[in-house]
Design a protein around this motif. Structure first.
Motif, PDB file in Angstrom:
ATOM      1  N   GLU A  45     -29.332  30.333 -35.980  1.00  0.00           N
ATOM      2  CA  GLU A  45     -30.952  30.382 -36.871  1.00  0.00           C
ATOM      3  C   GLU A  45     -30.514  28.865 -35.518  1.00  0.00           C
ATOM      4  OE1 GLU A  45     -31.384  26.318 -39.877  1.00  0.00           O
ATOM      5  OE2 GLU A  45     -30.967  27.818 -40.342  1.00  0.00           O
ATOM      6  N   VAL A  46     -32.184  28.629 -34.380  1.00  0.00           N
ATOM      7  CA  VAL A  46     -31.666  28.077 -32.929  1.00  0.00           C
ATOM      8  C   VAL A  46     -32.508  26.869 -33.454  1.00  0.00           C
ATOM      9  CG1 VAL A  46     -31.926  27.997 -30.607  1.00  0.00           C
ATOM     10  CG2 VAL A  46     -30.890  29.880 -31.746  1.00  0.00           C
ATOM     11  N   ASP A  47     -32.686  25.481 -32.765  1.00  0.00           N
ATOM     12  CA  ASP A  47     -34.231  24.442 -32.438  1.00  0.00           C
ATOM     13  C   ASP A  47     -34.016  24.639 -30.994  1.00  0.00           C
ATOM     14  OD1 ASP A  47     -34.007  24.053 -34.995  1.00  0.00           O
ATOM     15  OD2 ASP A  47     -33.179  22.658 -35.128  1.00  0.00           O
ATOM     16  N   ALA A  48     -35.037  24.884 -30.406  1.00  0.00           N
ATOM     17  CA  ALA A  48     -35.202  24.628 -29.055  1.00  0.00           C
ATOM     18  C   ALA A  48     -36.052  23.200 -28.713  1.00  0.00           C
ATOM     19  CB  ALA A  48     -35.595  25.897 -28.227  1.00  0.00           C
ATOM     20  N   VAL A  49     -35.350  22.708 -28.058  1.00  0.00           N
ATOM     21  CA  VAL A  49     -35.562  20.899 -27.615  1.00  0.00           C
ATOM     22  C   VAL A  49     -36.356  21.484 -25.985  1.00  0.00           C
ATOM     23  CG1 VAL A  49     -35.398  18.503 -27.946  1.00  0.00           C
ATOM     24  CG2 VAL A  49     -34.136  20.623 -29.778  1.00  0.00           C
ATOM     25  N   ASP A  50     -37.405  20.675 -26.241  1.00  0.00           N
ATOM     26  CA  ASP A  50     -37.728  20.761 -24.937  1.00  0.00           C
ATOM     27  C   ASP A  50     -39.255  19.899 -24.779  1.00  0.00           C
ATOM     28  OD1 ASP A  50     -37.450  22.486 -22.169  1.00  0.00           O
ATOM     29  OD2 ASP A  50     -39.336  21.659 -21.909  1.00  0.00           O
ATOM     30  N   PHE A  51     -39.631  19.066 -23.720  1.00  0.00           N
ATOM     31  CA  PHE A  51     -41.271  18.098 -23.822  1.00  0.00           C
ATOM     32  C   PHE A  51     -42.046  18.585 -22.987  1.00  0.00           C
ATOM     33  CE2 PHE A  51     -40.131  15.710 -19.118  1.00  0.00           C
ATOM     34  CZ  PHE A  51     -40.400  16.652 -18.744  1.00  0.00           C
ATOM     35  N   SER A  52     -41.913  19.917 -22.643  1.00  0.00           N
ATOM     36  CA  SER A  52     -42.873  20.799 -22.343  1.00  0.00           C
ATOM     37  C   SER A  52     -43.616  21.510 -23.552  1.00  0.00           C
ATOM     38  CB  SER A  52     -42.906  21.545 -21.180  1.00  0.00           C
ATOM     39  OG  SER A  52     -43.925  22.445 -21.192  1.00  0.00           O
ATOM     40  N   ALA A  53     -44.848  21.163 -23.649  1.00  0.00           N
ATOM     41  CA  ALA A  53     -46.062  21.964 -24.885  1.00  0.00           C
ATOM     42  C   ALA A  53     -46.049  23.444 -24.797  1.00  0.00           C
ATOM     43  CB  ALA A  53     -47.123  21.157 -25.440  1.00  0.00           C
ATOM     44  N   VAL A  54     -46.265  23.538 -23.136  1.00  0.00           N
ATOM     45  CA  VAL A  54     -46.473  25.019 -22.627  1.00  0.00           C
ATOM     46  C   VAL A  54     -45.056  25.920 -22.604  1.00  0.00           C
ATOM     47  CG1 VAL A  54     -46.986  26.314 -20.019  1.00  0.00           C
ATOM     48  CG2 VAL A  54     -48.072  23.828 -21.225  1.00  0.00           C
ATOM     49  N   ALA A  55     -44.170  25.339 -22.032  1.00  0.00           N
ATOM     50  CA  ALA A  55     -42.627  25.986 -22.215  1.00  0.00           C
ATOM     51  C   ALA A  55     -42.439  26.201 -23.873  1.00  0.00           C
ATOM     52  CB  ALA A  55     -41.918  25.427 -21.456  1.00  0.00           C
TER      53      ALA A  55
END
Length: 199
Positions: free
Chosen positions: A57-67
């Protein structure tokens, strides 16, 4: 590069990075039993989706909405899902002691900001959980290939291990060689790899 810059870089229809997981992520994590994971600086989600395919169960955190949109699309195409979280990691504060794994792959910021992310990652992992960092090593510009050339955003495995030592047992901390194929032939990149077990 800020979030807008990364959005622009990710905007094309193809993937900026490969769809397969990073080789060291796969080698280090393939044998772990699935649980709850957070992928910090997840980008287009190649590592997050690979984990999800293995039952995490993965939370993927990034500041790029496109990514993150690409990560969601990749997960759907592969018949799985990741939970995407849009956040600037320099301000991210995850829940405490809830994850079995925190993964940081190729996050390159000035060291004080990276150190803060390392501490936040450690606090988000429960006792016995795994911390894994892979990134371009500080020796790469002089002796390796590709990656950032600014020494201010590079680090060594020893630096990362020292930051995690108060929170975790260091299982592996070393510079590793990553083969790179490019238009002008085969090269060797030098990465920092640190794996630790949360105390």
């Amino acid at each position: 590069m800020d979030a807008a810059g990364w959005d622009e870089r990710y905007r094309g229809s193809g993937l900026v990075w490969a769809a397969e997981p990073n080789r060291f992520v796969e080698q280090e994590l393939a044998g772990l039993p699935a649980g709850r994971a957070v992928d910090l600086a997840a980008g287009e989600g190649r590592n997050a989706v690979w984990l999800a395919e293995r039952g995490w169960e993965v939370d993927a955190v990034d500041f790029s909405a496109v990514a993150l949109a690409k990560a969601e699309r990749m997960a759907a195409e592969r018949g799985t899902r990741v939970r995407t979280v849009r956040s600037d990691l320099t301000a991210w504060s995850g829940p405490e002691a809830v994850y079995d794994l925190a993964l940081i792959a190729y996050l390159h910021l000035p060291w004080p900001l990276v150190a803060r992310v390392l501490r936040q990652a450690a606090s988000a992992v429960r006792a016995g959980g795994t911390l894994l960092l892979v990134g371009h090593d500080a020796s790469n510009p002089a002796h390796g290939h590709g990656g950032p050339q600014d020494p201010d955003v590079l680090y060594t495995a020893e630096q990362v291990a020292a930051e995690w030592k108060p929170y975790a047992r260091i299982l592996r901390a070393e510079a590793v060689i990553r083969p790179v194929e490019s238009a002008d032939g085969r090269h060797a990149a030098i990465d920092a790899l640190v794996r630790a077990e949360r105390l």
